[in-house]
Design a protein around this motif. Structure first.
Motif, short mmCIF file in Angstrom:
data_model
loop_
_atom_site.label_atom_id
_atom_site.label_comp_id
_atom_site.label_asym_id
_atom_site.label_seq_id
_atom_site.Cartn_x
_atom_site.Cartn_y
_atom_site.Cartn_z
N TRP A 225 0.83 -1.21 0.00
CA TRP A 225 0.00 0.00 0.00
C TRP A 225 0.86 1.25 0.00
CZ3 TRP A 225 -4.45 -1.24 -1.59
CH2 TRP A 225 -5.03 -2.45 -1.21
N ILE A 226 1.95 1.19 0.79
CA ILE A 226 2.85 2.35 0.80
C ILE A 226 3.40 2.59 -0.61
CG2 ILE A 226 4.99 3.30 1.73
CD1 ILE A 226 4.48 1.92 4.29
N ALA A 229 0.93 4.37 -2.65
CA ALA A 229 0.92 5.78 -2.28
C ALA A 229 2.14 6.48 -2.87
CB ALA A 229 0.90 5.93 -0.77
N PHE A 248 10.20 7.44 2.34
CA PHE A 248 9.26 6.56 3.03
C PHE A 248 10.02 5.51 3.82
CE2 PHE A 248 5.20 7.15 0.26
CZ PHE A 248 5.32 8.53 0.39
N SER A 252 9.82 4.79 7.86
CA SER A 252 9.47 3.51 8.46
C SER A 252 10.50 3.04 9.50
CB SER A 252 9.29 2.44 7.37
OG SER A 252 10.54 2.16 6.78
N THR A 272 2.30 6.56 10.06
CA THR A 272 1.33 7.27 9.23
C THR A 272 2.00 8.31 8.33
OG1 THR A 272 1.00 8.99 10.88
CG2 THR A 272 -0.47 7.09 11.00
N PRO A 274 4.18 8.28 5.78
CA PRO A 274 4.13 8.16 4.30
C PRO A 274 2.77 8.54 3.75
CG PRO A 274 5.15 6.24 5.26
CD PRO A 274 4.64 7.06 6.40
N TYR A 275 1.72 8.14 4.47
CA TYR A 275 0.38 8.42 3.97
C TYR A 275 0.07 9.91 4.05
CZ TYR A 275 0.08 3.40 4.32
OH TYR A 275 0.33 2.06 4.18
N THR A 278 1.74 11.56 1.27
CA THR A 278 1.02 11.33 0.01
C THR A 278 -0.18 12.25 -0.12
OG1 THR A 278 1.71 9.04 0.08
CG2 THR A 278 -0.10 9.58 -1.39
N ILE A 279 -0.90 12.42 1.01
CA ILE A 279 -2.07 13.30 0.95
C ILE A 279 -1.64 14.73 0.62
CG2 ILE A 279 -3.89 14.34 2.36
CD1 ILE A 279 -4.09 11.61 3.79
#
Lengths: 308, 537
Positions: A225-226, A229, A248, A252, A272, A274-275, A278-279
């Motif tokens: 998923w990462i 993103a 990223f 981590s 959270t 990385p997400y 991305t946002i």
């Protein structure tokens, strides 16, 4: 902060960024051809478990790596036959692939949980690895890290200079136009999807053979998923995939670093990052229609119906 | 004997560049091509004439290998061939410029062309860029090989398409309605290039329904109607009326003259409307001011991409103006009203794209009627009144003779002309005070276009104000009472149609607003406010 810590952090950053880099690279190519494959996590897990099983049974790590890639390809062909052959909804098919891969890998790998394996050993590159600081950070990794960087360069050159690279971009932007000038849209997409599968399988195999040489259920821990993103974060640019993978990767391992320094921030919270990044990138991208239009593959996720 | 027959057919076709005999193609429920014959000589510019739905596009798809015919034979330079794919067509030497360009916006001109060439030829991009420049100079088709497609105008994109074909050493160039996106001046330049190309031996198949252009350019013409060849003629010798009757089957009046009127009290007033473009492919509107009165039609001409889209969005309320009072409607400032509020005030809008914006493709006509007809008592306390909704759609279908399988027919199942009649009918039956419509007859056949024009004139004569934004100058001169043109987001002077020439508006379309300043013959306009409609046959 002392120099050793920095070196170690940067070294670990590259290591943990490598699977992300591989998977994201495959997904960029896939998405540039206009296919959105959300099955990365499932393909990675199948790559990880197959690579591990083959390595343990044969004792040959290279064979394991190849088997891992093949498993990824097999998964992507399953995706392709549904999404390209039967023109199913790509989002739903991709999600199903992830669920399927998670379950199947757990089932196949039951007997191998906890088995020991001597993973892929680091390979210090002569001369280069002796450069102070840089040599330690960059040139004392295992061969797959170098492979990832070489693949990245090749992919970059593929899109920059080659005609097939142009074809992939053209097919992803406007498959109808591509058809009308005689480009084989579906063939291009099949190849791109397969490449995506191979890279995801390789990324999974990297985890189970080099990063932490063992198999445990769901060991990818959301890296698929990462990587997805990451593709958006990189706005489909190959160069930015590298930057993003390392950033990223750094995020981590940040909790380890901070623990080492005595700061206490929840590792869940750090995960959270990385997400969140991305946002932020998505917001920046969508602030300007032209950026989206110039960067995102225009036909992404739309099943292709030939008008003929 | 069989052999002798074969020999004869071969010898007959041996001088032709391409010859088709008995081409037939049937789609479920429609005979698209019925035993069509076509013969094009080397160096000939051949027109394929026909209304929308006459089978022109099917025939051209067959020639370009996009579709296979059910029956019939094609000879290429005297040899019988089958063309199963566009790649095969290009291999033979057939090139095609589509109406909707098949270019990739994010790539450069050179990259776009490289993609269409055989891999070997496109390897060296610098060399290719040089060849592009050579061809563009030779045929007088200027393009810059290094520019990205998204930064090019429609006319420039068409040139890229043409050059892409020319680089493939073609012997037959198929052009699908190439002039619909060009200014009169660009059309003239295109024709010069095509004549030069033909003089060098390349055959050209020119698909069009604009008779004056066919007369100006083509050496011969084949006319299609309902999938059948209804005639062949030399357009230089035949009158437009003759060709038109071959196209539509009866003596349809071309360009029925409608009486011109001058508007009453002003309904819509636009003052100093400025709007920054929303994306780099759009146009910035600069200081637009105009008004439309009761019972008049204002025509706005211009080549697509000069601000029409932006203006329509601002008028419909899809985009709001900065100040409330830049748009005044019936004396009220509505610049910041949303589309629903504007509709409530009595405004109706017909967008250019029928499917997707004017109608939802997957929905039935009844539901599409509800989409904008929701103010006319089709809803009670939030619940749909299906009987009324069906009756409304029924009424539109009947009054505007829309051909459809009942009110539940999906919008996308209708032909362009029928859907357009439905959309325009839907708005007109709501009795708007102001109707704004974009390209009301784009891609619509002559019969449907006449119906639409009559409906617009009738609405005008009831006292409604109408704005028609269109690229079709003939149409605008036919139905509007006053006319202006958009160029680069600026509006030319708006003049009454009587006393304004096509050339004048043509030069406005290229931005030359001042050169054409002539005294306005205001008093010459005849007034026929309520004169009954002239009947058409």
């Amino acid at each position: 902060m002392d120099i050793d810590l920095i070196t170690n952090v940067l070294f670990a950053m590259i290591r943990s960024g490598t699977p992300l880099l591989l998977v994201a690279l495959g997904e960029v190519v896939c998405e540039k051809s206009g296919v959105l494959n959300l099955g990365q996590e499932g393909m990675m897990l199948m790559g990880a478990v197959t690579g591990f099983i083959v390595s343990v049974s044969t004792g040959n790590l290279l064979l394991g790596v190849i088997a891992g890639m093949m498993a990824g390809v097999a998964m992507s062909l399953l995706f392709g036959s549904l999404a390209l052959g039967l023109r199913t909804n790509q989002v739903a098919t991709g999600l199903a692939l992830t669920i399927f891969g998670t379950g199947l890998s757990a089932f196949v790998g039951t007997d191998y949980v906890g088995k020991p394996l001597a993973g892929i050993a680091p390979l210090a590159i002569p001369l280069l690895s002796d450069i102070p600081l840089l040599g330690t950070v960059l040139f004392r990794h295992d061969p797959l890290v170098y492979t990832a960087l070489i693949l990245l360069t090749l992919t970059w050159a593929f899109f920059r200079f080659s005609r097939p690279g142009l074809m992939v971009k053209a097919v992803g932007e406007n498959p109808d136009s591509a058809t009308s000038i005689g480009l084989p849209v579906l063939t291009v997409r099949w190849l791109a999807v397969s490449f995506g599968g191979a890279m995801a399988g390789l990324g999974g195999a990297y985890l189970s053979l080099a990063y932490t040489p063992l198999w445990s259920e769901g060991m990818t821990a959301g890296r698929g998923w990462i990587a997805l993103a990451l593709v958006v974060f990189a706005s489909w640019r190959i160069g930015r995939v590298l930057l993003g993978a390392w950033l990223f990767g750094l995020a981590s391992i940040m909790h380890l670093v901070l623990q080492g320094m005595g700061a206490s921030i929840s590792s869940n919270l750090l995960a959270t990052l990385p997400y969140l990044a991305t946002i932020v990138v998505l917001v920046i991208l969508s602030s300007n229609q032209s950026k989206i239009r110039m960067m995102a593959p225009m036909s992404l996720g739309k099943p292709f119906h030939s008008r003929m | 004997m069989h052999n002798a027959e074969l020999f004869e057919t071969r010898s007959k076709s041996s001088s032709s560049r391409i010859r088709c005999q008995g081409i037939s193609k049937t789609y479920p429920g429609v005979v698209a091509n019925n035993a069509v014959d076509l013969d094009i000589q080397p160096g000939e510019i051949h027109a394929l004439l026909g209304e929308n739905g006459a089978g022109k596009s099917t025939l051209m798809k067959i020639l370009y290998g996009v579709t296979l015919p059910d029956a019939g034979q094609i000879w290429w330079n005297g040899q019988p061939v089958s063309i199963p794919s566009p790649a095969k067509a290009r291999e033979l030497g057939i090139g095609m410029v589509f109406q909707h360009f098949s270019l990739f916006e994010t790539l450069t001109v050179t990259e776009n062309i490289a993609l269409a060439l055989p891999p070997g030829e496109a390897r060296n991009r610098k060399h290719l860029a040089g060849r592009i420049q050579d061809i563009s100079i030779h045929y007088g088709i200027p393009v810059d090989p290094d520019r990205h497609i998204h930064s090019l105008s429609t006319g420039e994109r068409q040139r890229v398409e043409i050059i892409r074909c020319l680089l493939q050493n073609i012997n037959l160039l198929i052009l699908d309605e190439p002039t619909s996106v060009l200014t009169p001046l660009e059309v003239e330049k295109l024709f010069e290039s095509l004549r030069k190309l033909a003089a060098e031996g390349c055959s050209i198949l020119f698909i069009s329904h604009k008779l004056n252009e066919v007369q100006a350019l083509c050496h011969s013409a084949t006319v299609l109607r309902n999938g059948t060849v209804t005639g062949a003629c030399d357009p230089r010798m035949s009158s437009a009326q003759e060709m038109a009757s071959l196209m539509v089957g009866s003596h349809t009046e071309l360009g029925v003259p409608y009486p011109k009127v001058s508007g009453g009290e002003s309904v819509l007033e636009i003052s100093s409307l400025n709007a920054e473009r929303e994306d780099p492919f759009g146009t910035t509107l600069k200081n637009l001011s105009f008004c439309v009165g009761q019972g008049e039609i204002l025509g706005i001409a211009g080549v697509a991409g000069n601000g029409q889209k932006e203006l329509l969005k601002l008028l419909s309320g899809e985009r709001l103006t900065h100040q409330q009072d830049t748009i005044r409607f019936s004396g009220k400032s509505i610049g910041r009203f949303n589309p629903a509020a504007r509709r409530k005030a009595g405004m109706a809008v017909v967008p250019e794209e029928r499917l997707g914006r004017g109608a939802v493709p997957e929905m039935g006509l009844h539901d599409n009627g509800l989409l904008t007809g929701f103010l006319g008592g089709l809803i009670r306390r939030g619940f749909l009144r299906h009987k009324k909704i069906n009756r409304f759609a029924e009424q539109v279908i009947q009054q505007f003779s829309v051909k459809a399988h009942g009110v539940a027919a999906e919008a996308r199942s209708l032909s362009g002309g029928n859907l357009q009649k439905f959309i325009i009918g839907r708005e007109i039956l709501q009795d708007p005070k102001l109707l704004v419509c974009a390209s009301p007859t784009w891609g619509v056949d002559v019969g449907a276009a006449n119906t639409i024009h009559q409906a617009l004139i009738a609405l005008r004569d009831q006292g409604a104000a109408i704005v028609v934004i269109s690229e079709d100058l003939d149409e605008l001169f036919q139905i509007s009472d006053r006319i202006g043109a958009l160029c680069h987001g600026q509006l030319s002077p708006v003049r009454p149609v009587p006393g304004t020439t096509v050339e004048q508006v043509g030069s406005w379309m290229t931005g030359a607003f001042d050169a054409t300043s002539v005294p306005q013959p205001e008093e010459q306009i005849e007034e026929h406010p309520q004169e009954p409609q002239e009947a058409t046959h």
